[in-house]
Scaffold this motif. Structure first.
Motif, PDB file in Angstrom:
ATOM      1  N   UNK A  57       0.695  -1.351   0.028  1.00 52.20           N
ATOM      2  CA  UNK A  57      -0.173   0.078   0.142  1.00 52.20           C
ATOM      3  C   UNK A  57       0.996   1.311   0.144  1.00 52.20           C
ATOM      4  N   UNK A  58       2.040   1.213   0.218  1.00 52.54           N
ATOM      5  CA  UNK A  58       2.812   2.378   0.371  1.00 52.54           C
ATOM      6  C   UNK A  58       3.052   2.752   1.781  1.00 52.54           C
ATOM      7  N   UNK A  59       4.234   3.486   2.176  1.00 54.30           N
ATOM      8  CA  UNK A  59       4.570   3.880   3.474  1.00 54.30           C
ATOM      9  C   UNK A  59       4.490   5.014   3.882  1.00 54.30           C
ATOM     10  N   UNK A  60       3.912   5.876   3.325  1.00 56.86           N
ATOM     11  CA  UNK A  60       4.052   7.375   3.462  1.00 56.86           C
ATOM     12  C   UNK A  60       3.379   7.794   4.869  1.00 56.86           C
ATOM     13  N   UNK A  61       4.080   8.547   5.843  1.00 58.50           N
ATOM     14  CA  UNK A  61       3.792   8.863   7.173  1.00 58.50           C
ATOM     15  C   UNK A  61       2.426   9.494   7.138  1.00 58.50           C
ATOM     16  N   UNK A  62       1.262   8.831   7.703  1.00 59.25           N
ATOM     17  CA  UNK A  62      -0.025   9.507   8.021  1.00 59.25           C
ATOM     18  C   UNK A  62      -0.097  11.070   8.529  1.00 59.25           C
ATOM     19  N   UNK A  63       1.011  11.530   9.354  1.00 59.76           N
ATOM     20  CA  UNK A  63       0.918  12.633   9.966  1.00 59.76           C
ATOM     21  C   UNK A  63       1.084  13.618   9.061  1.00 59.76           C
ATOM     22  N   UNK A  64       1.982  13.149   8.023  1.00 55.09           N
ATOM     23  CA  UNK A  64       2.288  14.354   6.813  1.00 55.09           C
ATOM     24  C   UNK A  64       1.480  14.192   5.521  1.00 55.09           C
ATOM     25  N   UNK A  65       0.913  12.854   5.239  1.00 52.83           N
ATOM     26  CA  UNK A  65       0.205  12.858   4.154  1.00 52.83           C
ATOM     27  C   UNK A  65      -1.343  12.648   4.241  1.00 52.83           C
ATOM     28  N   UNK A  66      -2.339  12.876   3.565  1.00 50.98           N
ATOM     29  CA  UNK A  66      -3.544  12.195   3.487  1.00 50.98           C
ATOM     30  C   UNK A  66      -3.768  11.420   2.340  1.00 50.98           C
TER      31      UNK A  66
END
Length: 113
Positions: A57-66
């Motif tokens: 799914x990808x690992x972008x940090x939720x606090x920086x990306x919606x």
């Protein structure tokens, strides 16, 4: 997928629910049984699962990306099937490791012969 717990999604209609034995079986399970089956037995298995999901799914940090993931019903089914197969594999590997470690503690197979 904004369904309340225990509600059947619209696309599953009454006829589909009767024909889907697996869905009916899982819904009939006790919550504690589902919880026990869903929980990995070790921290190592949990790390492998997290790594696998992040890879899919990808690992972008939720606090920086919606981040929103959109998929089709068919692709979601494939993802679920992949997760189930990974779970079976990891559970088997975990059991084998525990077995080999228990044999290592009581003596090697060469000692038995």
């Amino acid at each position: 997928m904004n369904n309340a717990p225990g509600q059947v999604p619209e696309y599953l209609g009454a006829k589909s629910l009767k024909e889907n034995a697996l869905l009916h079986y899982v819904q009939a399970m006790e919550p504690e049984t589902v919880s026990q089956l869903s929980r990995p037995a070790s921290a190592e298995v949990m790390q492998v699962i997290e790594h696998n999901v992040l890879g899919l799914l990808g690992g972008l940090p939720p606090q920086d990306f919606d981040v929103t993931v959109t998929t089709s019903r068919e692709n979601l089914g494939r993802l679920l099937a992949s997760a189930i197969m990974s779970g079976y594999f990891l559970k088997g590997a975990e059991q084998r490791l525990a077995f080999e470690q228990s044999i290592g503690q009581t003596g090697s197979l060469d000692d038995i012969e």
